[in-house]
Design a protein around this motif. Sequence first.
Motif, PDB file in Angstrom:
ATOM      1  N   SER A   7       5.181  -0.084   8.739  1.00  0.00           N
ATOM      2  CA  SER A   7       4.533   1.048   9.393  1.00  0.00           C
ATOM      3  C   SER A   7       3.167   0.588   9.876  1.00  0.00           C
ATOM      4  O   SER A   7       2.398  -0.002   9.111  1.00  0.00           O
ATOM      5  CB  SER A   7       4.358   2.209   8.416  1.00  0.00           C
ATOM      6  OG  SER A   7       5.607   2.689   8.019  1.00  0.00           O
ATOM      7  N   ASP A  17       6.529   2.216  13.891  1.00  0.00           N
ATOM      8  CA  ASP A  17       7.320   1.587  12.838  1.00  0.00           C
ATOM      9  C   ASP A  17       8.123   0.440  13.446  1.00  0.00           C
ATOM     10  O   ASP A  17       8.726   0.593  14.505  1.00  0.00           O
ATOM     11  CB  ASP A  17       8.278   2.591  12.203  1.00  0.00           C
ATOM     12  CG  ASP A  17       7.539   3.685  11.459  1.00  0.00           C
ATOM     13  OD1 ASP A  17       6.652   3.347  10.660  1.00  0.00           O
ATOM     14  OD2 ASP A  17       7.854   4.869  11.685  1.00  0.00           O
ATOM     15  N   ALA A  58      -0.051  -0.503   7.910  1.00  0.00           N
ATOM     16  CA  ALA A  58      -0.256   0.618   6.997  1.00  0.00           C
ATOM     17  C   ALA A  58       0.654   0.533   5.779  1.00  0.00           C
ATOM     18  O   ALA A  58       0.250   0.865   4.667  1.00  0.00           O
ATOM     19  CB  ALA A  58      -0.026   1.938   7.729  1.00  0.00           C
ATOM     20  N   LYS A  59       1.903   0.078   5.980  1.00  0.00           N
ATOM     21  CA  LYS A  59       2.863   0.057   4.876  1.00  0.00           C
ATOM     22  C   LYS A  59       3.909  -1.023   5.120  1.00  0.00           C
ATOM     23  O   LYS A  59       4.340  -1.229   6.250  1.00  0.00           O
ATOM     24  CB  LYS A  59       3.528   1.427   4.746  1.00  0.00           C
ATOM     25  CG  LYS A  59       4.350   1.603   3.510  1.00  0.00           C
ATOM     26  CD  LYS A  59       4.750   3.065   3.344  1.00  0.00           C
ATOM     27  CE  LYS A  59       4.904   3.314   1.884  1.00  0.00           C
ATOM     28  NZ  LYS A  59       4.271   4.451   1.360  1.00  0.00           N
ATOM     29  N   ILE A  61       7.653  -2.156   3.457  1.00  0.00           N
ATOM     30  CA  ILE A  61       8.754  -1.838   2.542  1.00  0.00           C
ATOM     31  C   ILE A  61       9.784  -2.965   2.630  1.00  0.00           C
ATOM     32  O   ILE A  61      10.277  -3.282   3.721  1.00  0.00           O
ATOM     33  CB  ILE A  61       9.419  -0.485   2.907  1.00  0.00           C
ATOM     34  CG1 ILE A  61       8.384   0.651   2.919  1.00  0.00           C
ATOM     35  CG2 ILE A  61      10.569  -0.181   1.951  1.00  0.00           C
ATOM     36  CD1 ILE A  61       7.737   0.945   1.592  1.00  0.00           C
ATOM     37  N   ASP A  67       7.776  -0.857  -2.238  1.00  0.00           N
ATOM     38  CA  ASP A  67       6.532  -0.901  -1.475  1.00  0.00           C
ATOM     39  C   ASP A  67       5.792  -2.208  -1.777  1.00  0.00           C
ATOM     40  O   ASP A  67       5.368  -2.442  -2.903  1.00  0.00           O
ATOM     41  CB  ASP A  67       5.667   0.309  -1.848  1.00  0.00           C
ATOM     42  CG  ASP A  67       4.435   0.430  -0.963  1.00  0.00           C
ATOM     43  OD1 ASP A  67       4.090  -0.539  -0.265  1.00  0.00           O
ATOM     44  OD2 ASP A  67       3.820   1.507  -0.978  1.00  0.00           O
ATOM     45  N   THR A  69       3.100  -3.182   0.191  1.00  0.00           N
ATOM     46  CA  THR A  69       1.940  -3.060   1.065  1.00  0.00           C
ATOM     47  C   THR A  69       0.742  -3.862   0.579  1.00  0.00           C
ATOM     48  O   THR A  69       0.002  -4.428   1.380  1.00  0.00           O
ATOM     49  CB  THR A  69       1.548  -1.573   1.207  1.00  0.00           C
ATOM     50  OG1 THR A  69       2.690  -0.857   1.681  1.00  0.00           O
ATOM     51  CG2 THR A  69       0.397  -1.393   2.165  1.00  0.00           C
ATOM     52  N   PRO A 145      -3.382  -6.058   6.874  1.00  0.00           N
ATOM     53  CA  PRO A 145      -3.298  -4.759   6.190  1.00  0.00           C
ATOM     54  C   PRO A 145      -4.557  -3.915   6.371  1.00  0.00           C
ATOM     55  O   PRO A 145      -5.669  -4.448   6.428  1.00  0.00           O
ATOM     56  CB  PRO A 145      -3.114  -5.153   4.717  1.00  0.00           C
ATOM     57  CG  PRO A 145      -2.540  -6.529   4.759  1.00  0.00           C
ATOM     58  CD  PRO A 145      -3.145  -7.181   5.957  1.00  0.00           C
ATOM     59  N   TYR A 147      -5.956  -2.064   4.229  1.00  0.00           N
ATOM     60  CA  TYR A 147      -6.809  -1.991   3.049  1.00  0.00           C
ATOM     61  C   TYR A 147      -7.909  -3.053   3.035  1.00  0.00           C
ATOM     62  O   TYR A 147      -8.860  -2.964   2.265  1.00  0.00           O
ATOM     63  CB  TYR A 147      -5.991  -2.062   1.752  1.00  0.00           C
ATOM     64  CG  TYR A 147      -5.305  -3.397   1.522  1.00  0.00           C
ATOM     65  CD1 TYR A 147      -6.000  -4.483   0.989  1.00  0.00           C
ATOM     66  CD2 TYR A 147      -3.954  -3.558   1.781  1.00  0.00           C
ATOM     67  CE1 TYR A 147      -5.374  -5.693   0.769  1.00  0.00           C
ATOM     68  CE2 TYR A 147      -3.313  -4.760   1.559  1.00  0.00           C
ATOM     69  CZ  TYR A 147      -4.031  -5.827   1.058  1.00  0.00           C
ATOM     70  OH  TYR A 147      -3.400  -7.016   0.835  1.00  0.00           O
TER      71      TYR A 147
END
Length: 150
Positions: A7, A17, A58-59, A61, A67, A69, A145, A147
Amino acid sequence: MKTWNISLNYPELNTKDLKLFDVFTFFNGYLKIKRSYFEKLSKAIKMTKKYIIEKGIAKVINPENEDWTMNPWMLLLVKDNEKENPFWFLIKREKDLSGTLVAIGPKPFVDYNSSLNNEAKRELKRLINFIVVYLNKFNCIILLPNYLTF
């Protein structure tokens, strides 16, 4: 084929996505990318305006729907300027600053590599190296990422 679902939170892309395909089936393992490759990629980013690096993942999988991430990911979204072909590489950075190619996309690129059989590994390695050697041939967005702070 097993798929990784990514994502994105990157406004310049019209897709939110992405579905990438696990490379284990091509190589009976994962392709290791040396630390020196990332050093060359870093120099390429500084040398040309066709290569940019941004936050945007964002994510992540994995194929088992877990997850992942919080791992140190790089998503290379590359487009060949001559043939207009896109290809994507999901790379997990390792503690020794090398990387592991985990997944590729989009589906037409995966199908092409599937048709190569034994040559797929060599072709992918060659293409990955071309990205840092022939800077004018490609446009490249490297997503990291969300984060991360930088």
